[in-house]
Design an enzyme around this catalytic site. Structure first.
Site, PDB file in Angstrom:
ATOM      1  N   PHE A 145       0.865  -1.180   0.000  1.00 44.19           N
ATOM      2  CA  PHE A 145       0.000   0.000   0.000  1.00 44.19           C
ATOM      3  C   PHE A 145       0.902   1.231   0.000  1.00 44.19           C
ATOM      4  O   PHE A 145       1.548   1.546   0.993  1.00 44.19           O
ATOM      5  CB  PHE A 145      -0.947   0.053   1.195  1.00 44.19           C
ATOM      6  CG  PHE A 145      -1.889   1.220   1.111  1.00 44.19           C
ATOM      7  CD1 PHE A 145      -3.046   1.125   0.359  1.00 44.19           C
ATOM      8  CD2 PHE A 145      -1.595   2.428   1.719  1.00 44.19           C
ATOM      9  CE1 PHE A 145      -3.908   2.213   0.222  1.00 44.19           C
ATOM     10  CE2 PHE A 145      -2.447   3.520   1.598  1.00 44.19           C
ATOM     11  CZ  PHE A 145      -3.605   3.412   0.849  1.00 44.19           C
ATOM     12  N   ASP A 230       9.649   2.883   1.724  1.00 45.59           N
ATOM     13  CA  ASP A 230       8.437   3.657   2.012  1.00 45.59           C
ATOM     14  C   ASP A 230       8.194   3.588   3.517  1.00 45.59           C
ATOM     15  O   ASP A 230       7.625   2.628   4.030  1.00 45.59           O
ATOM     16  CB  ASP A 230       7.250   3.086   1.238  1.00 45.59           C
ATOM     17  CG  ASP A 230       5.954   3.854   1.494  1.00 45.59           C
ATOM     18  OD1 ASP A 230       5.895   4.624   2.475  1.00 45.59           O
ATOM     19  OD2 ASP A 230       4.998   3.666   0.732  1.00 45.59           O
ATOM     20  N   LYS A 259       2.957  11.408   6.664  1.00 41.24           N
ATOM     21  CA  LYS A 259       2.136  11.240   7.860  1.00 41.24           C
ATOM     22  C   LYS A 259       2.689  11.973   9.075  1.00 41.24           C
ATOM     23  O   LYS A 259       2.420  13.148   9.262  1.00 41.24           O
ATOM     24  CB  LYS A 259       1.892   9.756   8.119  1.00 41.24           C
ATOM     25  CG  LYS A 259       1.028   9.105   7.031  1.00 41.24           C
ATOM     26  CD  LYS A 259       0.494   7.774   7.435  1.00 41.24           C
ATOM     27  CE  LYS A 259      -0.243   7.093   6.297  1.00 41.24           C
ATOM     28  NZ  LYS A 259      -1.453   7.798   5.845  1.00 41.24           N
TER      29      LYS A 259
END
Length: 406
Positions: A145, A230, A259
């Site tokens: 994801f 990531d 984030k």
């Protein structure tokens, strides 16, 4: 009447009426928050064990982050990248040094940062590695994801994320996560990068086998391929280290961050790499009006300062042991397996008892917010400011929910 004047049923109905149904949220309408706690429009308090998918690593409304935002709001919020502002260099220097890299390219969302990494890797492949034009390939993992843009969903294996959004972008090879042999076989003369999550969050907090990333690093070095980590969900203290890939003493060629970089206040993302990688970009080839804006950088500077101290990393490591010990004690009592690192756990609930969605609904009824993923798996990721007592409380609530279902 505005939503702030409504009770939960009215606010939920109003959101349902006016919003595209791209999410299926729990029936909780949050109005206020601080630390590890949120309060809904009816005044009911909940422990937040999702933390904005790691965007709230430092908790809700961390005092120093709020102070940095307030101070910047009073001075300057946006210039665009047509000019340089007085927070930009401090943020880029601090983040580059935190990552041990030469350069930083700030963006806004995590997906934008992943797109940036893809573009940089392809250009590096053509200009530095010498891959023929249009032949660049990036190796990725199943159940990944990395975001929801059309390019990113092109290499997703999740039907919900991918179906009906084609035609898809070519140039990606998908291999099983954690399978070093399959990854090695997939890397060829046209491979420019390997893009992986050090821990797959959306897939259920999947931790790869020990030695996997060390092997990937060796393959990438031998074959002149960029290793891109990531760390959007797994990084910035979540797993007990600044970056999750550090658990294997591996240094990637490129970090993709987001984030928590925005402190739970504004969207902030970035790519960090050395000059021989990020230096391939020239003016006009990539950018963002809001990327690296003054407000984002002011908050980002303070985020870096918090991480430089190491307190949050140590706290995540120490409290993570307590969390995982408590969760493992529930195996056989309705829990089938527990995975994760630091203050991040994937918990497989016995599907004979309930789905992950049902588990999260019942947890919410008992004052704990979490999120399900894929069948009967739930994710627990409290803010790193959570206390031992709050951890114990959440585990006790989960135990109660499981016992009531048995």
């Amino acid at each position: 009447m505005t939503t702030v004047d409504m009770v939960t049923p009215e606010a939920l109905a109003e959101a349902e009426r006016w919003t595209a149904h791209n999410y299926h949220p729990l029936p909780v309408v949050v109005a206020d928050a601080e630390g590890a706690w949120v309060t809904d429009v009816d005044g009911r308090r909940y422990l937040d064990f999702l933390a904005g998918y790691s965007a709230l690593n430092f908790g809700h409304r961390h005092p120093s982050l709020i102070a940095a935002a307030h101070a910047q709001l009073d001075r300057l919020t946006l210039t665009s990248r047509a000019f340089v502002h007085d927070q930009f260099a401090d943020f880029c220097r601090g983040l580059a040094q935190l990552c041990g890299k030469d350069l930083v390219l700030p963006m806004n969302t995590g997906a934008e940062a992943v797109e940036t990494a893809i573009k940089v890797a392809r250009k590096w492949g053509y200009r530095v590695k010498g891959v023929p034009d249009g032949r660049a390939n990036i190796v990725v993992a199943e159940n990944n994801f990395h975001g929801r843009t059309t390019t990113i969903v092109s290499f997703s294996t999740d039907p919900d994320a991918r179906d009906d959004f084609g035609p898809y972008t070519p140039g990606f090879t998908i291999v099983p996560y954690g399978d070093l042999e399959a990854l090695t076989a997939a890397v060829d003369e046209h491979t420019v990068a390997v893009l992986l999550e050090p821990i797959q969050g959306e897939a259920g907090v999947l931790v790869p086998p020990t030695g996997y990333f060390a092997g990937v690093r060796e393959v990438c070095t031998d074959r002149k391929v960029l290793l891109i980590a990531d760390e959007i969900q797994s990084g910035l203290g979540r797993t007990g280290r600044t970056f999750a890939i550090e658990h294997e003493d591996v240094v990637p060629d490129m970090y993709v961050l987001g984030k928590a970089l925005g402190g739970g206040i504004v969207p902030v993302s970035a790519v960090a790499a050395n000059r021989d990688v990020l230096g391939v970009l020239k003016p006009g080839e990539h950018g963002s009006t809001f990327g690296g804006n003054p407000l984002a950088c002011a908050i980002g500077v303070e985020v870096v300062r918090l991480l430089e101290r190491g307190d949050f990393q140590r706290r995540s490591a120490e409290l993570g042991e307590r969390l995982h010990d408590g969760l493992r004690a529930l195996i056989g009592r309705g829990v089938l397996a527990v995975r994760g690192r630091g203050l991040w756990a994937g918990v497989d609930i016995d599907p004979a008892l309930m789905t992950g969605r049902q588990a999260c609904e019942r947890l919410a009824e008992q004052g704990v917010l979490a999120k399900d993923t894929h069948g009967s798996t739930i994710r627990l990721a409290p803010p790193l400011v959570v206390t031992p007592a709050e951890l114990d409380q959440a585990v006790a609530v989960l135990a109660k929910v499981l016992d009531e279902a048995r």
